[in-house]
Design a protein around this motif. Structure first.
Motif, PDB file in Angstrom:
ATOM      1  N   ARG A 100       1.552   0.090  -4.864  1.00  0.00           N
ATOM      2  CA  ARG A 100       1.187  -0.355  -3.743  1.00  0.00           C
ATOM      3  C   ARG A 100       2.016  -1.254  -3.017  1.00  0.00           C
ATOM      4  O   ARG A 100       2.996  -1.813  -3.523  1.00  0.00           O
ATOM      5  N   TRP A 101       1.863  -1.369  -1.788  1.00  0.00           N
ATOM      6  CA  TRP A 101       2.783  -2.080  -0.931  1.00  0.00           C
ATOM      7  C   TRP A 101       2.771  -3.603  -1.171  1.00  0.00           C
ATOM      8  O   TRP A 101       1.704  -4.150  -1.464  1.00  0.00           O
ATOM      9  N   ASP A 102       3.967  -4.167  -1.200  1.00  0.00           N
ATOM     10  CA  ASP A 102       4.012  -5.526  -1.390  1.00  0.00           C
ATOM     11  C   ASP A 102       4.943  -6.187  -0.457  1.00  0.00           C
ATOM     12  O   ASP A 102       6.269  -5.924  -0.181  1.00  0.00           O
ATOM     13  N   GLN A 125       2.263   4.880  -1.240  1.00  0.00           N
ATOM     14  CA  GLN A 125       2.459   3.625  -0.736  1.00  0.00           C
ATOM     15  C   GLN A 125       3.503   3.852   0.553  1.00  0.00           C
ATOM     16  O   GLN A 125       4.392   4.681   0.422  1.00  0.00           O
ATOM     17  N   VAL A 126       3.376   3.429   1.710  1.00  0.00           N
ATOM     18  CA  VAL A 126       4.191   3.753   3.136  1.00  0.00           C
ATOM     19  C   VAL A 126       4.395   2.232   3.357  1.00  0.00           C
ATOM     20  O   VAL A 126       4.019   1.270   3.110  1.00  0.00           O
ATOM     21  N   TRP A 127       5.216   2.212   4.389  1.00  0.00           N
ATOM     22  CA  TRP A 127       6.043   0.812   4.826  1.00  0.00           C
ATOM     23  C   TRP A 127       4.958  -0.105   5.388  1.00  0.00           C
ATOM     24  O   TRP A 127       4.262   0.484   6.388  1.00  0.00           O
ATOM     25  N   LYS A 128       4.777  -1.359   5.158  1.00  0.00           N
ATOM     26  CA  LYS A 128       3.849  -2.164   5.760  1.00  0.00           C
ATOM     27  C   LYS A 128       2.264  -1.658   5.622  1.00  0.00           C
ATOM     28  O   LYS A 128       1.446  -2.077   6.312  1.00  0.00           O
ATOM     29  N   ASP A 129       2.095  -0.677   4.978  1.00  0.00           N
ATOM     30  CA  ASP A 129       0.822  -0.160   4.727  1.00  0.00           C
ATOM     31  C   ASP A 129       0.151   0.586   6.158  1.00  0.00           C
ATOM     32  O   ASP A 129      -1.008   0.526   6.287  1.00  0.00           O
TER      33      ASP A 129
END
Length: 207
Positions: free
Chosen positions: A118-120, A16-20
């Motif tokens: 997962r990014w949310d 998971q990374v910032w804002k995908d």
């Protein structure tokens, strides 16, 4: 016998990374291997805010202190994990008041964020009034299980309120398997110089 909890995010290319954002995904490049008769070697590329990471004031404050100026003694000591898994949107001052938070503590916010990799876009964050409450109490640091401690707040008041009060900010924790309570806390950011953040390994020791 003490139980050790690793509360760090594993760094891997599909994490998971910032804002995908693909531009900040870690990269692992194999530079030599046994098939070519060499030792196995890997070159890594990571953003300073990859996974579990410690922010320095420079991240949000013009002229703020860099990551290498944060004293190591501030990264070891008592921490409390607060169960805030019922919070849907944002952790507020009212959510924090029942926990009798004490000056000098590290406070780690366990929310529903810990239960997904997962990014949310709607991750649970610390609202500005919650940050102001923690700053007034004089805690040492606050950790969150999201990749950012705030979202949807113009001017980044959560970051800036905490940083101006000398409260350290740790982001990207994994707390799903950690019961609420008090622990001995160790945080070890990479020894980087002159920048605004560093990836870190963090763990808790409890009975």
């Amino acid at each position: 016998m003490f139980k050790l909890y690793d509360i760090s995010t594993a760094i891997r290319p599909d994490m998971q990374v910032w804002k995908d954002n693909a531009a900040v995904r870690p990269t692992f490049e194999n530079t030599s291997n046994h098939q070519t008769g060499q030792t196995y070697g890997t070159r890594i590329g990571i953003d300073a805010h990859t996974g579990t990471h410690l922010d320095a004031p420079l991240h949000m404050l013009d002229g703020g202190a860099t990551i290498d100026t944060i004293p190591l003694q501030d990264l070891v000591g008592t921490a409390r994990v607060l169960d805030l898994t019922r919070v849907v949107d944002a952790v507020t001052a009212e959510d924090l008041k029942p926990h009798a938070i004490q000056p000098g503590e590290w406070i780690l916010l366990k929310t529903r964020n810990s239960f997904t990799d997962r990014w949310d876009d709607g991750f649970v964050f610390l609202r500005a009034d919650g940050a102001a409450y923690l700053a007034e109490l004089g805690i040492k640091g606050v950790g969150t299980d999201a990749l950012g401690i705030e979202r949807s707040q113009e001017g980044y008041p959560t970051h800036r309120t905490l940083m101006r009060a000398g409260v350290l900010i740790l982001e990207g924790l994994r707390l799903a398997d950690v019961p609420p309570g008090s622990y001995f806390f160790v945080l070890a950011p990479l020894k980087l110089e002159g920048i605004e953040a560093a990836p870190a390994r963090a763990f808790l020791l409890g009975s």
